[in-house]
Design an enzyme around this catalytic site. Structure first.
Site, PDB file in Angstrom:
ATOM      1  N   GLY A 140       4.699  -1.801  10.581  1.00 59.22           N
ATOM      2  CA  GLY A 140       3.822  -2.178   9.476  1.00 59.22           C
ATOM      3  C   GLY A 140       4.623  -2.607   8.261  1.00 59.22           C
ATOM      4  O   GLY A 140       4.671  -1.916   7.242  1.00 59.22           O
TER       5      GLY A 140
ATOM      6  N   HIS B 221       2.074   7.483   7.673  1.00 56.20           N
ATOM      7  CA  HIS B 221       1.393   7.205   6.411  1.00 56.20           C
ATOM      8  C   HIS B 221      -0.122   7.288   6.573  1.00 56.20           C
ATOM      9  O   HIS B 221      -0.642   7.176   7.677  1.00 56.20           O
ATOM     10  CB  HIS B 221       1.776   5.808   5.887  1.00 56.20           C
ATOM     11  CG  HIS B 221       1.466   5.638   4.440  1.00 56.20           C
ATOM     12  ND1 HIS B 221       0.832   4.542   3.921  1.00 56.20           N
ATOM     13  CD2 HIS B 221       1.720   6.469   3.393  1.00 56.20           C
ATOM     14  CE1 HIS B 221       0.707   4.696   2.608  1.00 56.20           C
ATOM     15  NE2 HIS B 221       1.235   5.854   2.262  1.00 56.20           N
ATOM     16  N   ASP B 222      -0.830   7.523   5.456  1.00 52.43           N
ATOM     17  CA  ASP B 222      -2.293   7.556   5.417  1.00 52.43           C
ATOM     18  C   ASP B 222      -2.879   8.729   6.191  1.00 52.43           C
ATOM     19  O   ASP B 222      -3.912   8.602   6.856  1.00 52.43           O
ATOM     20  CB  ASP B 222      -2.891   6.211   5.894  1.00 52.43           C
ATOM     21  CG  ASP B 222      -2.359   5.045   5.067  1.00 52.43           C
ATOM     22  OD1 ASP B 222      -2.504   5.101   3.829  1.00 52.43           O
ATOM     23  OD2 ASP B 222      -1.751   4.118   5.634  1.00 52.43           O
TER      24      ASP B 222
ATOM     25  N   HIS C 219      -4.601   0.975  12.004  1.00 52.10           N
ATOM     26  CA  HIS C 219      -5.215   2.284  11.759  1.00 52.10           C
ATOM     27  C   HIS C 219      -6.433   2.556  12.640  1.00 52.10           C
ATOM     28  O   HIS C 219      -7.206   3.464  12.364  1.00 52.10           O
ATOM     29  CB  HIS C 219      -5.582   2.428  10.274  1.00 52.10           C
ATOM     30  CG  HIS C 219      -4.381   2.707   9.403  1.00 52.10           C
ATOM     31  ND1 HIS C 219      -3.103   2.754   9.900  1.00 52.10           N
ATOM     32  CD2 HIS C 219      -4.275   2.967   8.084  1.00 52.10           C
ATOM     33  CE1 HIS C 219      -2.263   3.020   8.904  1.00 52.10           C
ATOM     34  NE2 HIS C 219      -2.944   3.153   7.791  1.00 52.10           N
TER      35      HIS C 219
ATOM     36  N   SER D  30       3.468  -3.971  18.145  1.00 52.80           N
ATOM     37  CA  SER D  30       4.180  -2.696  18.184  1.00 52.80           C
ATOM     38  C   SER D  30       4.292  -2.113  19.589  1.00 52.80           C
ATOM     39  O   SER D  30       5.378  -1.707  20.023  1.00 52.80           O
ATOM     40  CB  SER D  30       3.470  -1.696  17.259  1.00 52.80           C
ATOM     41  OG  SER D  30       4.053  -0.428  17.353  1.00 52.80           O
TER      42      SER D  30
ATOM     43  N   PHE E  87       0.815  -1.214   0.000  1.00 52.57           N
ATOM     44  CA  PHE E  87       0.000   0.000   0.000  1.00 52.57           C
ATOM     45  C   PHE E  87       0.845   1.259   0.000  1.00 52.57           C
ATOM     46  O   PHE E  87       0.746   2.083   0.919  1.00 52.57           O
ATOM     47  CB  PHE E  87      -0.918  -0.011   1.229  1.00 52.57           C
ATOM     48  CG  PHE E  87      -1.696  -1.298   1.376  1.00 52.57           C
ATOM     49  CD1 PHE E  87      -2.837  -1.512   0.620  1.00 52.57           C
ATOM     50  CD2 PHE E  87      -1.256  -2.298   2.229  1.00 52.57           C
ATOM     51  CE1 PHE E  87      -3.553  -2.700   0.730  1.00 52.57           C
ATOM     52  CE2 PHE E  87      -1.962  -3.496   2.351  1.00 52.57           C
ATOM     53  CZ  PHE E  87      -3.110  -3.697   1.608  1.00 52.57           C
TER      54      PHE E  87
ATOM     55  N   SER F  11       7.164  -0.888   1.609  1.00 52.87           N
ATOM     56  CA  SER F  11       7.832   0.277   2.197  1.00 52.87           C
ATOM     57  C   SER F  11       9.212  -0.104   2.735  1.00 52.87           C
ATOM     58  O   SER F  11      10.136   0.722   2.750  1.00 52.87           O
ATOM     59  CB  SER F  11       6.976   0.879   3.318  1.00 52.87           C
ATOM     60  OG  SER F  11       6.561  -0.122   4.238  1.00 52.87           O
TER      61      SER F  11
ATOM     62  N   ASP G  96       3.090   3.006  10.105  1.00 46.60           N
ATOM     63  CA  ASP G  96       2.130   2.541   9.094  1.00 46.60           C
ATOM     64  C   ASP G  96       1.534   1.211   9.555  1.00 46.60           C
ATOM     65  O   ASP G  96       1.374   0.280   8.777  1.00 46.60           O
ATOM     66  CB  ASP G  96       2.847   2.392   7.745  1.00 46.60           C
ATOM     67  CG  ASP G  96       1.891   2.224   6.581  1.00 46.60           C
ATOM     68  OD1 ASP G  96       0.710   2.612   6.708  1.00 46.60           O
ATOM     69  OD2 ASP G  96       2.326   1.709   5.537  1.00 46.60           O
TER      70      ASP G  96
ATOM     71  N   ASP H  23       6.276  -5.974  12.587  1.00 51.37           N
ATOM     72  CA  ASP H  23       4.883  -6.335  12.260  1.00 51.37           C
ATOM     73  C   ASP H  23       4.581  -7.645  12.991  1.00 51.37           C
ATOM     74  O   ASP H  23       5.457  -8.501  13.105  1.00 51.37           O
ATOM     75  CB  ASP H  23       4.755  -6.551  10.733  1.00 51.37           C
ATOM     76  CG  ASP H  23       3.322  -6.439  10.231  1.00 51.37           C
ATOM     77  OD1 ASP H  23       2.437  -7.109  10.791  1.00 51.37           O
ATOM     78  OD2 ASP H  23       3.104  -5.679   9.278  1.00 51.37           O
TER      79      ASP H  23
HETATM   80  N1  SAH Z   1       3.941  -0.489   5.017  1.00 50.61           N
HETATM   81  C1  SAH Z   1       3.184  -1.479   4.264  1.00 50.61           C
HETATM   82  C2  SAH Z   1       1.709  -1.574   4.642  1.00 50.61           C
HETATM   83  C3  SAH Z   1       1.426  -1.839   6.093  1.00 50.61           C
HETATM   84  S1  SAH Z   1      -0.222  -2.453   6.347  1.00 50.61           S
HETATM   85  C4  SAH Z   1       3.369  -1.259   2.762  1.00 50.61           C
HETATM   86  O1  SAH Z   1       4.200  -0.442   2.349  1.00 50.61           O
HETATM   87  O2  SAH Z   1       2.694  -1.905   1.986  1.00 50.61           O
HETATM   88  C5  SAH Z   1      -0.311  -2.419   8.094  1.00 50.61           C
HETATM   89  C6  SAH Z   1       0.443  -3.532   8.788  1.00 50.61           C
HETATM   90  O3  SAH Z   1       0.459  -3.232  10.195  1.00 50.61           O
HETATM   91  C7  SAH Z   1      -0.179  -4.931   8.665  1.00 50.61           C
HETATM   92  O4  SAH Z   1       0.749  -5.808   8.050  1.00 50.61           O
HETATM   93  C8  SAH Z   1      -0.471  -5.359  10.110  1.00 50.61           C
HETATM   94  O5  SAH Z   1      -0.192  -6.725  10.388  1.00 50.61           O
HETATM   95  C9  SAH Z   1       0.446  -4.447  10.907  1.00 50.61           C
HETATM   96  N2  SAH Z   1      -0.024  -4.181  12.269  1.00 50.61           N
HETATM   97  C10 SAH Z   1      -1.240  -3.718  12.632  1.00 50.61           C
HETATM   98  N3  SAH Z   1      -1.315  -3.566  13.969  1.00 50.61           N
HETATM   99  C11 SAH Z   1      -0.094  -3.934  14.466  1.00 50.61           C
HETATM  100  C12 SAH Z   1       0.465  -4.006  15.787  1.00 50.61           C
HETATM  101  N4  SAH Z   1      -0.248  -3.647  16.854  1.00 50.61           N
HETATM  102  N5  SAH Z   1       1.737  -4.424  15.925  1.00 50.61           N
HETATM  103  C13 SAH Z   1       2.459  -4.801  14.835  1.00 50.61           C
HETATM  104  N6  SAH Z   1       1.992  -4.742  13.555  1.00 50.61           N
HETATM  105  C14 SAH Z   1       0.731  -4.316  13.377  1.00 50.61           C
HETATM  106 MG    MG Z   2      -0.313   2.829   4.835  1.00 55.85          MG
END
Ligand code: SAH
Ligand code: MG
Length: 209
Positions: A41, A164-165, A139, A119, A15, A47, A136, A66
């Site tokens: 993320g 991001h976003d 959300h 995280s 993304f 990314s 990232d 992640d």
């Molecule tokens: N940066 C990526 C997109 C990240 S999507 C790109 O460039 O495509 C968001 C990610 O955050 C997902 O893979 C999800 O598993 C992770 N995520 C969500 N909550 C989280 C948490 N509490 N701890 C660790 N990872 C988390």
């Molecule tokens: Mg994003």
């Protein structure tokens, strides 16, 4: 950036459009002189390739964090569900194999250090000062707030936080990333230094947030 990295990042599932990836790479290059890079993320490594390329160029590392179980929107029945990252055996989303394949293809395995975990839990145990944190991850309001609270204080003075976003216009996307962007600025500890698409880069100018 080496065209080979850009191509692998563009081909990876994920993304992040190329213009935002280029801005992320530039932020990584600028911050790497001050300390290692960290992203929350990893997903399938898109990314990670942009930030990993910057880390390699500057002789540092990228910690890529992640739990690899996907966010709310990646779960079965949700908007961004993808059967290719669903592990039938465990009955859960599992992006770790896809992530490892991307960083292997990019030949960034020496530079990108995978951290598999939650995280907030990792942030609470962390003590290494960082040049940049790229946020990232989840959300939801709670996840986004925990990411800012957990990682911002690990950024060195003049280091960067990229979020991001971030959408000023609520019709373009969810509020939590925008809310933490506003709260980082409102704390006085960060100032905005660049924007590209939904990517915002902030520089640490003050004490605790
Ligand atoms: N940066 C990526 C997109 C990240 S999507 C790109 O460039 O495509 C968001 C990610 O955050 C997902 O893979 C999800 O598993 C992770 N995520 C969500 N909550 C989280 C948490 N509490 N701890 C660790 N990872 C988390
Ligand atoms: Mg994003």
């Amino acid at each position: 950036m080496d065209r080979r990295y850009a191509q692998i990042a563009e081909e990876a599932k994920g993304f992040m459009p190329p213009d935002e990836g280029a801005a992320l790479y530039a932020a990584g290059l600028a911050a790497a002189a001050r300390g290692p890079l960290l992203e929350v993320g990893s997903f399938c490594g898109k990314s990670s390739v942009y930030l990993g390329a910057a880390a390699r160029e500057r002789g540092t590392v990228l910690f890529s964090l992640d739990h690899h179980r996907g966010s709310e929107e990646h779960q079965p029945g949700e908007e961004y569900f993808d059967a290719e990252i669903f592990d039938e055996r465990s009955g859960r989303v599992d992006t770790l194999p896809c992530f490892l394949a991307t960083i292997a293809r990019a030949q960034l395995e020496e530079v990108i250090v995978p951290l598999v975990g939650d995280s907030a839990a990792v942030a609470a145990a962390w003590s290494l000062p960082l040049g940049l944190a790229f946020i990232d991850g989840g959300h939801s309001e709670e996840a986004a707030r925990a990411d800012l609270a957990g990682w911002a204080d690990h950024i060195v003075p003049e280091g960067l936080v990229a979020i991001h976003d971030v959408f000023e216009d609520p019709s373009m996307g969810g509020r939590p990333p925008y809310n933490i962007f506003r709260s980082a600025l409102g704390s006085g500890a960060f100032v905005e230094c660049s924007a590209q698409g939904s990517l915002r880069v902030l520089e640490r100018v003050g004490d605790r947030i």
